[in-house]
Design a protein around this motif. Structure first.
Motif, PDB file in Angstrom:
ATOM      1  N   ILE A   1       7.156   0.848   6.363  1.00  0.00           N
ATOM      2  CA  ILE A   1       6.750   0.657   4.964  1.00  0.00           C
ATOM      3  C   ILE A   1       6.207  -0.748   4.752  1.00  0.00           C
ATOM      4  O   ILE A   1       5.189  -0.955   4.100  1.00  0.00           O
ATOM      5  N   HIS A   2       6.887  -1.764   5.328  1.00  0.00           N
ATOM      6  CA  HIS A   2       6.474  -3.146   5.099  1.00  0.00           C
ATOM      7  C   HIS A   2       5.316  -3.568   5.985  1.00  0.00           C
ATOM      8  O   HIS A   2       4.654  -4.567   5.704  1.00  0.00           O
ATOM      9  N   ALA A   3       5.072  -2.840   7.097  1.00  0.00           N
ATOM     10  CA  ALA A   3       4.002  -3.231   8.008  1.00  0.00           C
ATOM     11  C   ALA A   3       2.641  -2.774   7.526  1.00  0.00           C
ATOM     12  O   ALA A   3       1.617  -3.316   7.932  1.00  0.00           O
ATOM     13  N   THR A   4       2.589  -1.772   6.686  1.00  0.00           N
ATOM     14  CA  THR A   4       1.307  -1.241   6.252  1.00  0.00           C
ATOM     15  C   THR A   4       0.882  -1.847   4.928  1.00  0.00           C
ATOM     16  O   THR A   4       1.709  -2.187   4.094  1.00  0.00           O
ATOM     17  N   ASN A   5      -0.415  -1.991   4.742  1.00  0.00           N
ATOM     18  CA  ASN A   5      -0.953  -2.474   3.481  1.00  0.00           C
ATOM     19  C   ASN A   5      -1.402  -1.339   2.589  1.00  0.00           C
ATOM     20  O   ASN A   5      -1.812  -1.568   1.453  1.00  0.00           O
ATOM     21  N   THR A   6      -1.359  -0.101   3.119  1.00  0.00           N
ATOM     22  CA  THR A   6      -1.743   1.057   2.313  1.00  0.00           C
ATOM     23  C   THR A   6      -0.560   1.477   1.476  1.00  0.00           C
ATOM     24  O   THR A   6       0.486   1.839   2.008  1.00  0.00           O
ATOM     25  N   PRO A   7      -0.647   1.409   0.172  1.00  0.00           N
ATOM     26  CA  PRO A   7       0.515   1.698  -0.670  1.00  0.00           C
ATOM     27  C   PRO A   7       0.873   3.171  -0.680  1.00  0.00           C
ATOM     28  O   PRO A   7       0.020   4.028  -0.696  1.00  0.00           O
ATOM     29  N   ASN A   8       2.199   3.422  -0.664  1.00  0.00           N
ATOM     30  CA  ASN A   8       2.706   4.773  -0.868  1.00  0.00           C
ATOM     31  C   ASN A   8       2.905   4.935  -2.368  1.00  0.00           C
ATOM     32  O   ASN A   8       3.827   4.376  -2.952  1.00  0.00           O
ATOM     33  N   ILE A   9       2.029   5.690  -3.053  1.00  0.00           N
ATOM     34  CA  ILE A   9       1.953   5.689  -4.503  1.00  0.00           C
ATOM     35  C   ILE A   9       3.151   6.383  -5.117  1.00  0.00           C
ATOM     36  O   ILE A   9       3.541   7.461  -4.717  1.00  0.00           O
ATOM     37  N   LEU A  10       3.756   5.718  -6.089  1.00  0.00           N
ATOM     38  CA  LEU A  10       4.847   6.285  -6.866  1.00  0.00           C
ATOM     39  C   LEU A  10       4.496   6.197  -8.336  1.00  0.00           C
ATOM     40  O   LEU A  10       3.950   5.188  -8.787  1.00  0.00           O
TER      41      LEU A  10
ATOM     42  N   LEU B   1      -1.401  -4.238  -5.693  1.00  0.00           N
ATOM     43  CA  LEU B   1      -1.096  -4.357  -4.281  1.00  0.00           C
ATOM     44  C   LEU B   1      -0.077  -5.466  -4.047  1.00  0.00           C
ATOM     45  O   LEU B   1       0.194  -6.283  -4.938  1.00  0.00           O
ATOM     46  N   LYS B   2       0.447  -5.500  -2.843  1.00  0.00           N
ATOM     47  CA  LYS B   2       1.420  -6.528  -2.490  1.00  0.00           C
ATOM     48  C   LYS B   2       0.796  -7.920  -2.559  1.00  0.00           C
ATOM     49  O   LYS B   2       1.444  -8.885  -2.981  1.00  0.00           O
ATOM     50  N   GLY B   3      -0.487  -8.023  -2.174  1.00  0.00           N
ATOM     51  CA  GLY B   3      -1.175  -9.312  -2.244  1.00  0.00           C
ATOM     52  C   GLY B   3      -1.307  -9.821  -3.670  1.00  0.00           C
ATOM     53  O   GLY B   3      -1.270 -11.045  -3.906  1.00  0.00           O
TER      54      GLY B   3
END
Length: 476
Positions: free
Chosen positions: A141-150, A187-189
């Motif tokens: 989960i933390h390694a990817t930049n593609t969000p898992n949408i909730l 996004l996380k950024g």
């Protein structure tokens, strides 16, 4: 194995000489395996071997005693031969069914060679460590930049679990973050940029590894004066001495089945008082004639007669449907050192008091010595649990699935005698102060899916009628 044995018979018939257990031989000795001695048995305990290595056995001979999830059962031989080797010694617990426990050599075969036979071990697949799965999933989960949408719901904002974790960690309102992702997704950024701009510090720091300790500097809003908080010494809890007790297979299954019963069966409870004066008088009269029966024998006979008159209660629950029992088989709860077991009086409605008394004494003795056979405790359509002899006034019992009912019988007590009109009615009766009545309280636990309140009341009313008029037990 079947083909090999057919070949052996043919060889003997035509006087062929044979040598087995050599390198070139395709034959192997008979493996005695742990049998499934009850429908729910998964493993057992070899409590005692009744024969020794080198002893000859025939079909039906007792070989060893096995503690199952129900009782201690004597395992009999299914083949003729000589016991070449015992693989599982006395007292071994947790022996899985179908596991090899001994080697049996057939007639004329070399015992020494047979004893050298090493059966293949029973393989199993250990479960995957749940900790490893969680760590792997978290890293992905933390390694990817593609969000898992909730979906958050209120404002229709869409964020990933990683973003949500950062928002909670730094106590940031989601509306303060400007999303730069597709369709305005945050996004996380975006969160990291906002934290850097505002110079925020985390409110709750989650330490991922036990060896690394993170110290969080307090912010002005969360800073607390050290002088205002009194330092308290840590409270030390001293555990007392204790001893770990191993649970027997019977105890484990009892715990499992009772838990499942209370969790899956909607228990309904109904209680009634029964006058037993006439039963006690009849019992005393029978004792004078040399017939010794107990109050419990009368109760068993009364329940059987009541089930015959109210057959709708004599049912079991089979998953999604009920099944009516053709025979009236009463299970009797018997306390043993290993736990509670319920031997069965089969066809109790067709047996007299003397036959019931003799059979229950024999079954109770076998239960306490662990000698019950599977057919003597498996099945049953109704259970009786009697704690009256221990001075218990009344109690409730847990249903024994797949049965639908269990009757809890309390002790006998004395109360002022009632008139022909029940004391529950608001009628003043002419009762002398010296008149007393021996009363017994019974509580029936019933499966509400099968036996509703009206049917339970009908059953208990009929039971009361039979108990207060013993002649009804055999006439109706």
């Amino acid at each position: 194995m079947a083909a090999v044995r057919i070949l052996r018979i043919c060889f003997n018939k035509f006087n062929f000489s044979r040598t087995i257990y050599t390198k070139s031989s395709c034959c192997s000795p008979i493996q005695i395996q742990m049998p499934a001695l009850s429908p729910t048995m998964e493993e057992g305990t070899i409590t005692k071997w009744l024969i020794s290595e080198g002893d000859a056995v025939e079909i039906g001979d007792a070989m060893c005693e096995v503690e199952t999830d129900k009782a201690v059962v004597t395992m009999e031989a299914n083949e003729d031969g000589t016991l070449a080797k015992i693989l599982i010694p006395d007292g071994t617990r947790g022996v899985k069914i179908n596991s090899p426990i001994a080697i049996l050599a057939e007639e004329g075969e070399d015992l020494l060679e047979a004893s050298k036979f090493d059966p293949p071990p029973i393989s199993f697949h250990p479960p995957t460590s749940s900790v490893e799965e969680v760590v792997t999933e978290t890293s992905q989960i933390h390694a990817t930049n593609t969000p898992n949408i909730l979906e958050l719901g209120k404002m229709g904002d869409k964020i990933s679990p990683a973003v949500r974790q950062m928002l909670n960690q730094f106590n940031i309102e989601v509306t303060n973050i400007h999303g730069t992702g597709p369709k305005g997704i945050r996004l996380k950024g975006d969160v990291i940029k906002y934290i850097a701009q505002k110079g925020l510090n985390p409110v709750h720091q989650h330490v991922s590894t036990p060896t690394k300790q993170v110290t969080t500097p307090p912010t002005k809003a969360t800073e607390v004066k050290k002088d205002s908080v009194a330092t308290k010494p840590p409270v030390q809890v001293h555990e007392g001495d204790y001893e770990d007790l191993d649970l027997s297979s019977v105890r484990k299954v009892i715990a499992k089945r009772l838990t499942e019963s209370k969790q899956t069966i909607p228990h309904a409870y109904s209680t009634i008082d029964c006058s037993i004066n006439k039963v006690l008088d009849l019992r005393r009269q029978l004792a004078k004639d040399g017939v010794k029966v107990s109050l419990n024998d009368f109760i068993i006979k009364c329940v059987a007669s009541t089930l015959r008159r109210v057959p709708e209660v004599n049912v079991v629950w089979r998953g999604h449907e009920t099944k009516h029992s053709d025979t009236i088989d009463i299970s009797i709860a018997v306390a043993t050192d290993g736990g509670l077991i319920t031997p069965i009086i089969t066809g109790a409605d067709r047996k007299g008091l003397s036959a019931i008394s003799e059979e229950i004494r024999e079954l109770a003795s076998k239960a306490r010595s662990g000698k019950l056979q599977p057919h003597e405790y498996q099945g049953g359509s109704f259970t009786i649990s009697n704690l009256g002899m221990f001075g218990v006034k009344e109690f409730t019992a847990v249903i024994n699935p797949p049965q639908s009912c269990i009757m809890a019988v309390g002790g006998t007590r004395v109360r002022p005698a009632s008139s022909p009109v029940d004391l529950d009615d608001d009628v003043i009766s002419d009762v002398t102060e010296s008149a007393t009545d021996s009363v017994m309280t019974v509580t029936m636990s019933s499966d509400a899916r099968v036996v509703d309140d009206e049917l339970a009341s009908k059953f208990l009313s009929t039971f009361k009628q039979n108990m207060e008029n013993p002649l009804y037990m055999g006439l109706l």
